[in-house]
Design a protein around this motif. Structure first.
Motif, PDB file in Angstrom:
ATOM      1  N   GLY A  83       0.907  -1.161   0.103  1.00  0.00           N
ATOM      2  CA  GLY A  83       0.022   0.098   0.016  1.00  0.00           C
ATOM      3  C   GLY A  83       0.941   1.422   0.043  1.00  0.00           C
ATOM      4  N   PHE A  84       1.739   1.311   0.871  1.00  0.00           N
ATOM      5  CA  PHE A  84       2.750   2.636   0.797  1.00  0.00           C
ATOM      6  C   PHE A  84       3.779   2.609  -0.469  1.00  0.00           C
ATOM      7  CE2 PHE A  84       7.088   4.046   1.631  1.00  0.00           C
ATOM      8  CZ  PHE A  84       6.580   5.329   1.946  1.00  0.00           C
ATOM      9  N   PHE A  85       4.234   1.781  -1.021  1.00  0.00           N
ATOM     10  CA  PHE A  85       4.942   1.791  -2.011  1.00  0.00           C
ATOM     11  C   PHE A  85       3.861   1.971  -3.456  1.00  0.00           C
ATOM     12  CE2 PHE A  85       8.111  -0.850   0.215  1.00  0.00           C
ATOM     13  CZ  PHE A  85       9.114   0.286   0.029  1.00  0.00           C
ATOM     14  N   GLY A  86       2.793   1.365  -3.277  1.00  0.00           N
ATOM     15  CA  GLY A  86       1.753   1.599  -4.487  1.00  0.00           C
ATOM     16  C   GLY A  86       1.454   3.000  -4.431  1.00  0.00           C
ATOM     17  N   ARG A  87       1.110   3.679  -3.394  1.00  0.00           N
ATOM     18  CA  ARG A  87       0.836   5.153  -3.248  1.00  0.00           C
ATOM     19  C   ARG A  87       1.668   5.981  -3.637  1.00  0.00           C
ATOM     20  NH1 ARG A  87      -2.789   8.823  -3.750  1.00  0.00           N
ATOM     21  NH2 ARG A  87      -2.731  10.409  -2.267  1.00  0.00           N
ATOM     22  N   ALA A  88       3.094   5.844  -3.055  1.00  0.00           N
ATOM     23  CA  ALA A  88       4.149   6.493  -3.495  1.00  0.00           C
ATOM     24  C   ALA A  88       4.404   6.425  -4.944  1.00  0.00           C
ATOM     25  CB  ALA A  88       5.477   5.884  -2.622  1.00  0.00           C
ATOM     26  N   PHE A  89       4.372   5.337  -5.641  1.00  0.00           N
ATOM     27  CA  PHE A  89       4.846   5.380  -7.263  1.00  0.00           C
ATOM     28  C   PHE A  89       3.351   6.182  -7.818  1.00  0.00           C
ATOM     29  CE2 PHE A  89       7.499   1.685  -6.305  1.00  0.00           C
ATOM     30  CZ  PHE A  89       8.469   2.037  -6.818  1.00  0.00           C
ATOM     31  N   ALA A  90       2.250   6.089  -7.292  1.00  0.00           N
ATOM     32  CA  ALA A  90       1.083   6.686  -7.731  1.00  0.00           C
ATOM     33  C   ALA A  90       1.330   8.160  -8.014  1.00  0.00           C
ATOM     34  CB  ALA A  90      -0.151   6.403  -7.134  1.00  0.00           C
ATOM     35  N   VAL A  91       1.683   8.811  -6.605  1.00  0.00           N
ATOM     36  CA  VAL A  91       1.976  10.190  -6.504  1.00  0.00           C
ATOM     37  C   VAL A  91       3.410  10.511  -7.332  1.00  0.00           C
ATOM     38  CG1 VAL A  91       2.831  11.762  -4.930  1.00  0.00           C
ATOM     39  CG2 VAL A  91       1.065  10.123  -4.279  1.00  0.00           C
ATOM     40  N   LEU A  92       4.375   9.747  -7.493  1.00  0.00           N
ATOM     41  CA  LEU A  92       5.542  10.160  -8.160  1.00  0.00           C
ATOM     42  C   LEU A  92       4.886  10.268  -9.699  1.00  0.00           C
ATOM     43  CD1 LEU A  92       8.229   8.243  -6.633  1.00  0.00           C
ATOM     44  CD2 LEU A  92       8.047  10.659  -6.535  1.00  0.00           C
ATOM     45  N   GLY A  93       4.335   9.106 -10.165  1.00  0.00           N
ATOM     46  CA  GLY A  93       3.756   9.110 -11.404  1.00  0.00           C
ATOM     47  C   GLY A  93       3.096  10.265 -11.828  1.00  0.00           C
ATOM     48  N   ALA A  94       2.202  10.697 -11.080  1.00  0.00           N
ATOM     49  CA  ALA A  94       1.043  11.797 -11.242  1.00  0.00           C
ATOM     50  C   ALA A  94       1.934  13.220 -11.264  1.00  0.00           C
ATOM     51  CB  ALA A  94      -0.104  11.991 -10.215  1.00  0.00           C
ATOM     52  N   ALA A  95       2.962  13.266 -10.601  1.00  0.00           N
ATOM     53  CA  ALA A  95       4.011  14.570 -10.346  1.00  0.00           C
ATOM     54  C   ALA A  95       4.613  14.666 -11.616  1.00  0.00           C
ATOM     55  CB  ALA A  95       4.863  14.443  -8.942  1.00  0.00           C
ATOM     56  N   ASN A  96       5.213  13.411 -12.073  1.00  0.00           N
ATOM     57  CA  ASN A  96       5.857  13.365 -13.415  1.00  0.00           C
ATOM     58  C   ASN A  96       4.983  13.842 -14.470  1.00  0.00           C
ATOM     59  OD1 ASN A  96       8.132  12.906 -15.120  1.00  0.00           O
ATOM     60  ND2 ASN A  96       7.627  10.889 -15.484  1.00  0.00           N
ATOM     61  N   ALA A  97       3.704  13.396 -14.543  1.00  0.00           N
ATOM     62  CA  ALA A  97       3.174  13.416 -15.605  1.00  0.00           C
ATOM     63  C   ALA A  97       2.460  14.979 -15.601  1.00  0.00           C
ATOM     64  CB  ALA A  97       1.551  12.708 -15.497  1.00  0.00           C
ATOM     65  N   VAL A  98       1.941  15.385 -14.373  1.00  0.00           N
ATOM     66  CA  VAL A  98       1.619  16.911 -14.406  1.00  0.00           C
ATOM     67  C   VAL A  98       2.948  18.091 -14.847  1.00  0.00           C
ATOM     68  CG1 VAL A  98       1.269  18.759 -12.718  1.00  0.00           C
ATOM     69  CG2 VAL A  98       0.081  16.566 -12.667  1.00  0.00           C
ATOM     70  N   SER A  99       4.254  17.457 -14.350  1.00  0.00           N
ATOM     71  CA  SER A  99       5.476  18.415 -14.904  1.00  0.00           C
ATOM     72  C   SER A  99       5.373  18.418 -16.105  1.00  0.00           C
ATOM     73  CB  SER A  99       6.428  17.907 -13.983  1.00  0.00           C
ATOM     74  OG  SER A  99       7.603  18.568 -14.405  1.00  0.00           O
ATOM     75  N   ALA A 100       5.187  17.433 -16.781  1.00  0.00           N
ATOM     76  CA  ALA A 100       5.537  17.249 -18.402  1.00  0.00           C
ATOM     77  C   ALA A 100       4.526  17.833 -19.049  1.00  0.00           C
ATOM     78  CB  ALA A 100       5.621  15.530 -18.539  1.00  0.00           C
ATOM     79  N   ALA A 101       3.294  17.964 -18.513  1.00  0.00           N
ATOM     80  CA  ALA A 101       2.520  18.703 -19.219  1.00  0.00           C
ATOM     81  C   ALA A 101       2.412  20.146 -19.155  1.00  0.00           C
ATOM     82  CB  ALA A 101       0.937  18.194 -18.841  1.00  0.00           C
ATOM     83  N   VAL A 102       2.846  20.638 -18.014  1.00  0.00           N
ATOM     84  CA  VAL A 102       3.129  22.086 -17.796  1.00  0.00           C
ATOM     85  C   VAL A 102       4.028  22.644 -18.433  1.00  0.00           C
ATOM     86  CG1 VAL A 102       3.776  23.876 -15.996  1.00  0.00           C
ATOM     87  CG2 VAL A 102       1.834  21.985 -15.517  1.00  0.00           C
ATOM     88  N   GLU A 103       5.316  21.741 -18.766  1.00  0.00           N
ATOM     89  CA  GLU A 103       6.423  22.155 -19.569  1.00  0.00           C
ATOM     90  C   GLU A 103       6.383  22.346 -20.808  1.00  0.00           C
ATOM     91  OE1 GLU A 103       9.883  19.657 -18.681  1.00  0.00           O
ATOM     92  OE2 GLU A 103      10.186  20.605 -16.385  1.00  0.00           O
ATOM     93  N   ALA A 104       5.233  21.379 -21.373  1.00  0.00           N
ATOM     94  CA  ALA A 104       5.014  21.333 -22.795  1.00  0.00           C
ATOM     95  C   ALA A 104       3.759  22.156 -23.195  1.00  0.00           C
ATOM     96  CB  ALA A 104       4.388  19.882 -23.032  1.00  0.00           C
TER      97      ALA A 104
END
Length: 56
Positions: A11-32
Motif C-alpha cells: 500500500g505504501f509503495f503503491g501510493r508512493a509510485f502513484a504520486v510520483l507518476g502523477a507528479a511526473n505527468a503533471v510536470s511534463a504537461a506543464v512544461e509542454a
C-alpha cells in the motif's frame, strides 16, 4: 503478521509510485504547455478546476 506487513508495504509503495507518476505527468504537461489530466491533479491533491486559475 507477514500478511499485514506485506499489505502495508504494498500500500505504501503503491501510493508512493502513484504520486510520483502523477507528479511526473503533471510536470511534463506543464512544461509542454498542455493542461494536465484531472486524474493526475486529483492524485496530487490539486483541484482540477482551480488549476487553470493560477497565475504566473
Amino acid at each position: 503478521m507477514s500478511a499485514i506487513r506485506n499489505s502495508l508495504r504494498t500500500g505504501f509503495f503503491g501510493r508512493a509510485f502513484a504520486v510520483l507518476g502523477a507528479a511526473n505527468a503533471v510536470s511534463a504537461a506543464v512544461e509542454a504547455g498542455r493542461r494536465p489530466r484531472a486524474r493526475d491533479l486529483r492524485e496530487l491533491g490539486i483541484d482540477p478546476t482551480a488549476f487553470g486559475q493560477a497565475s504566473r
